[in-house]
Design an enzyme around this catalytic site. Structure first.
Site, short mmCIF file in Angstrom:
data_model
loop_
_atom_site.label_atom_id
_atom_site.label_comp_id
_atom_site.label_asym_id
_atom_site.label_seq_id
_atom_site.Cartn_x
_atom_site.Cartn_y
_atom_site.Cartn_z
CE LYS A 45 -6.93 -10.64 -8.22
NZ LYS A 45 -5.69 -10.02 -8.14
CD GLU A 129 -14.39 12.85 5.88
OE1 GLU A 129 -15.02 13.78 5.88
OE2 GLU A 129 -13.15 13.10 5.88
CB VAL A 132 -7.61 12.67 2.79
CG1 VAL A 132 -6.54 13.59 3.59
CG2 VAL A 132 -7.50 13.01 1.29
N GLY A 187 2.51 -4.80 10.50
CA GLY A 187 1.37 -4.75 9.54
C GLY A 187 1.12 -3.25 9.43
CD GLU A 190 0.38 -2.17 1.22
OE1 GLU A 190 0.76 -2.75 0.25
OE2 GLU A 190 -0.43 -1.59 1.54
CG ASP A 201 -0.28 6.98 1.27
OD1 ASP A 201 -1.39 6.49 1.00
OD2 ASP A 201 -0.39 7.74 2.30
CE LYS A 205 -3.14 8.95 2.79
NZ LYS A 205 -2.62 8.27 4.01
N1 LIG Z 1 -6.38 -0.14 5.06
C1 LIG Z 1 -6.52 1.10 5.46
O1 LIG Z 1 -6.63 1.15 6.91
C2 LIG Z 1 -7.09 2.09 4.79
C3 LIG Z 1 -7.08 3.74 5.03
C4 LIG Z 1 -7.40 4.59 4.33
C5 LIG Z 1 -7.89 4.08 2.98
N2 LIG Z 1 -7.65 2.88 2.51
C6 LIG Z 1 -7.96 2.67 1.09
O2 LIG Z 1 -8.80 1.47 1.19
C7 LIG Z 1 -9.02 0.69 0.05
C8 LIG Z 1 -8.99 -0.83 0.41
O3 LIG Z 1 -7.98 -0.76 1.38
P1 LIG Z 1 -7.96 -2.29 2.13
O4 LIG Z 1 -6.79 -2.01 2.93
O5 LIG Z 1 -9.37 -2.50 2.72
O6 LIG Z 1 -7.50 -3.18 1.15
P2 LIG Z 1 -7.37 -4.79 1.09
O7 LIG Z 1 -7.42 -5.10 2.55
O8 LIG Z 1 -6.19 -5.19 0.63
O9 LIG Z 1 -8.64 -5.34 0.45
C9 LIG Z 1 -8.82 -5.49 -0.93
C10 LIG Z 1 -10.15 -6.04 -1.01
O10 LIG Z 1 -10.46 -5.87 -2.54
C11 LIG Z 1 -10.65 -7.15 -3.26
N3 LIG Z 1 -10.05 -6.99 -4.47
C12 LIG Z 1 -8.83 -7.00 -5.01
N4 LIG Z 1 -8.70 -6.88 -6.29
C13 LIG Z 1 -10.02 -7.39 -6.73
C14 LIG Z 1 -10.60 -7.21 -7.91
N5 LIG Z 1 -9.95 -7.18 -9.22
N6 LIG Z 1 -11.98 -7.55 -8.14
C15 LIG Z 1 -12.55 -7.56 -7.04
N7 LIG Z 1 -12.22 -7.50 -5.76
C16 LIG Z 1 -10.78 -7.35 -5.64
C17 LIG Z 1 -9.95 -8.14 -2.39
O11 LIG Z 1 -10.40 -9.52 -2.36
P3 LIG Z 1 -10.14 -10.84 -1.76
O12 LIG Z 1 -10.48 -10.70 -0.36
O13 LIG Z 1 -10.89 -12.03 -2.48
O14 LIG Z 1 -8.52 -11.10 -1.88
C18 LIG Z 1 -10.12 -7.62 -0.96
O15 LIG Z 1 -11.48 -8.18 -0.45
C19 LIG Z 1 -7.68 1.22 -0.84
O16 LIG Z 1 -8.08 2.17 -1.74
C20 LIG Z 1 -6.87 1.85 0.44
O17 LIG Z 1 -6.01 2.84 -0.14
C21 LIG Z 1 -7.33 1.84 3.53
#
Ligand SMILES: NC(=O)c1ccc[n+]([C@@H]2O[C@H](COP(=O)([O-])OP(=O)(O)OC[C@H]3O[C@@H](n4cnc5c(N)ncnc54)[C@H](OP(=O)(O)O)[C@@H]3O)[C@@H](O)[C@H]2O)c1
Length: 440
Positions: A45, A129, A132, A187, A190, A201, A205
């Site tokens: 983004k 994968e 969930v 952390g 949220e 959430d 799942k």
């Molecule tokens: N975090 C976990 O441990 C975890 C576990 C299981 C599943 N998930 C899933 O994995 C996915 C990602 O989670 P995350 O924790 O990695 O999220 P995150 O840390 O918030 O990262 C989101 C990324 O998406 C980019 N982004 C946001 N809006 C955008 C847009 N409109 N266009 C292009 N890029 C955009 C952001 O860009 P910028 O870097 O430029 O801000 C950032 O790089 C989610 O669906 C989440 O539910 C996460």
């Protein structure tokens, strides 16, 4: 050696994990699939943002069209999250013949069937994968290793944030607010914790899992959902007096041609494996007709565990490009049943004046309405009052509501009534006379 070019949509926690794993395990991964993998583009983004890893110039972009137009990119990995613009991006990727990997539970829960159909129509794969329980290999195990197993029950701790909060409250005796603040500081939660603490959430799942294990789409409106915001230190200590721990349990059970799904703070026997799952760990319990009980345990979130699940999907696609994975389809009509009509065990707690306490009269209030009392404990609280703790071994929600109204009408001194569900993981109880919500 050939080369496959892939693109990441998102470079936050999970995207960075994918980058790191593909960099550090490059040799093993490429030997495994017999070709090189190159991350050709990463959509973000904010292109000027400081990143934790350095990427070669020109890889980051804010323009999805740039990725779509690059026909040398064969796999698109969506790790942005949310519905917009991700749903459109995934649809466009599939329609343009790209394989897709996503970690997005919200999107798979709500639009999984639609985008899986789109993937099939375009002869490409869609894998999810990581959606969930992050790093726990679960979805591909259910789809592949358990593909012919009749699974009758799936239950688990699917949300790490709430498990962290409840574990803190149980182990250190702190309040929900204190435990939440600590989870946010570390952390694990949220700034807006609603999706976690209100059970959304876990519900997303559970929907994904139940589609996989039962082969049917469930109606989100019929899934009972209750979060943990009302759980108190007293609930936890009183549950302990009866030999239970409170967990946010997401459970789906098959009863002949019906399934009942719920996400709720639930009393789990202290001796059961799920009660021992602490901190922000996740665990899933499956009961198969032939295989029996299976347990999966591990990290449900985090950069590397979740990144590992995403990378395993990328590798799965590159190894198995042409065949893909088939989803389970139920051979019988199964409908989703409201919890109102399903039998459950309950924990009931209230305080009352010692003078009015009468064990036989109390039991008869519940048993006159078909709710069976299987355990009862009176704990003196002060000179005049006691806490009464009950386990109701079998009641549907409506029967229980009537019994509780009768309790309050019969004993004026009853105060602070609390009701929580109990899951003993015993043989299922089913009343074949009960109706499914569609027939009401
Ligand atoms: N975090 C976990 O441990 C975890 C576990 C299981 C599943 N998930 C899933 O994995 C996915 C990602 O989670 P995350 O924790 O990695 O999220 P995150 O840390 O918030 O990262 C989101 C990324 O998406 C980019 N982004 C946001 N809006 C955008 C847009 N409109 N266009 C292009 N890029 C955009 C952001 O860009 P910028 O870097 O430029 O801000 C950032 O790089 C989610 O669906 C989440 O539910 C996460």
């Amino acid at each position: 050696m050939g080369k496959t070019r892939i693109a990441l949509l998102g470079f936050g926690t999970v995207g960075t994990g994918v980058w790191n794993i593909l960099s550090t395990s490059k040799g093993e991964i490429e030997a495994n699939i017999g070709e090189e993998i190159e991350i050709a583009k990463i959509l973000v983004k904010n292109i000027g943002k400081r990143r934790r890893v350095e990427v070669p110039p020109g890889i980051l972009t804010t323009d999805f069209e740039e990725i779509l137009k690059d026909t040398s990119i064969k796999v698109i990995v969506e790790v942005i999250g949310g519905m917009e613009p991700t749903l459109d991006y995934i649809k466009m990727a599939l329609e343009s013949g790209r394989h897709v990997v996503t970690a997005n539970k919200l999107l798979i829960s709500k639009f999984g069937s639609e985008i899986l159909r789109l993937a099939a129509e375009n002869s490409v794969n869609l894998r999810y994968e990581a959606s969930v329980c992050g790093g726990i290999p679960l979805i591909n195990v259910i789809k592949e290793s358990l593909s012919v197993e009749r699974i009758n029950e799936v239950a688990g701790i699917l949300n790490g944030t709430t498990n962290y909060i409840l574990s803190k409250m149980t182990d250190e005796g702190c309040s929900f607010e204190t435990a939440l603040a600590e989870a946010q500081a570390k952390g694990f939660a949220e700034a807006d914790p609603t999706s976690d603490v209100e059970g959304f959430d876990a519900l997303y799942k559970l929907r994904i899992l139940s589609k996989l294990v039962f082969g049917v789409e469930t109606n989100e409106d019929l899934i009972f959902r209750e979060g943990i915001t009302n759980i108190t230190k007293d609930d936890i200590s009183h549950a302990k007096e009866l030999g239970y721990k409170i967990k946010l349990l997401a459970a789906a059970k098959r009863s002949m041609d019906k399934i009942v799904l719920r996400v709720a703070p639930t009393l789990v026997p202290e001796k059961h494996f799920l009660a021992g799952v602490g901190d922000c760990f996740n665990a899933v319990f499956l009961k198969g007709a032939a295989v029996g009980e299976l347990i999966f345990y591990g990290k449900g979130a985090g950069e590397l565990p979740t990144g590992s699940a995403v990378v395993s999907d990328i590798v799965g696609i590159l190894r198995n490009k042409s065949t893909g994975q088939k989803d389970r389809k139920s051979t019988v009509d199964i409908s989703c049943q409201t919890t109102e009509w399903s039998k459950s065990k309950y924990f009931v707690r209230f305080s009352m004046n010692n003078k009015t306490y009468d064990i036989q009269k109390l039991i008869s209030v519940f048993e006159s309405g078909n709710s069976r009392v299987s355990k009862m404990l009176k704990v003196e609280e002060a000179a005049k009052t006691s806490n009464v703790l009950l386990i109701i071994s079998e009641a549907d929600t409506l029967e229980l509501r009537k019994a509780l109204a009768k309790l309050e009408a019969t004993f004026e001194s009853v105060k602070g009534l609390r009701v929580l569900r109990v899951e003993d993981f015993e043989a299922e109880e089913f009343n074949p006379q009960i109706l499914d919500a569609g027939n009401l």
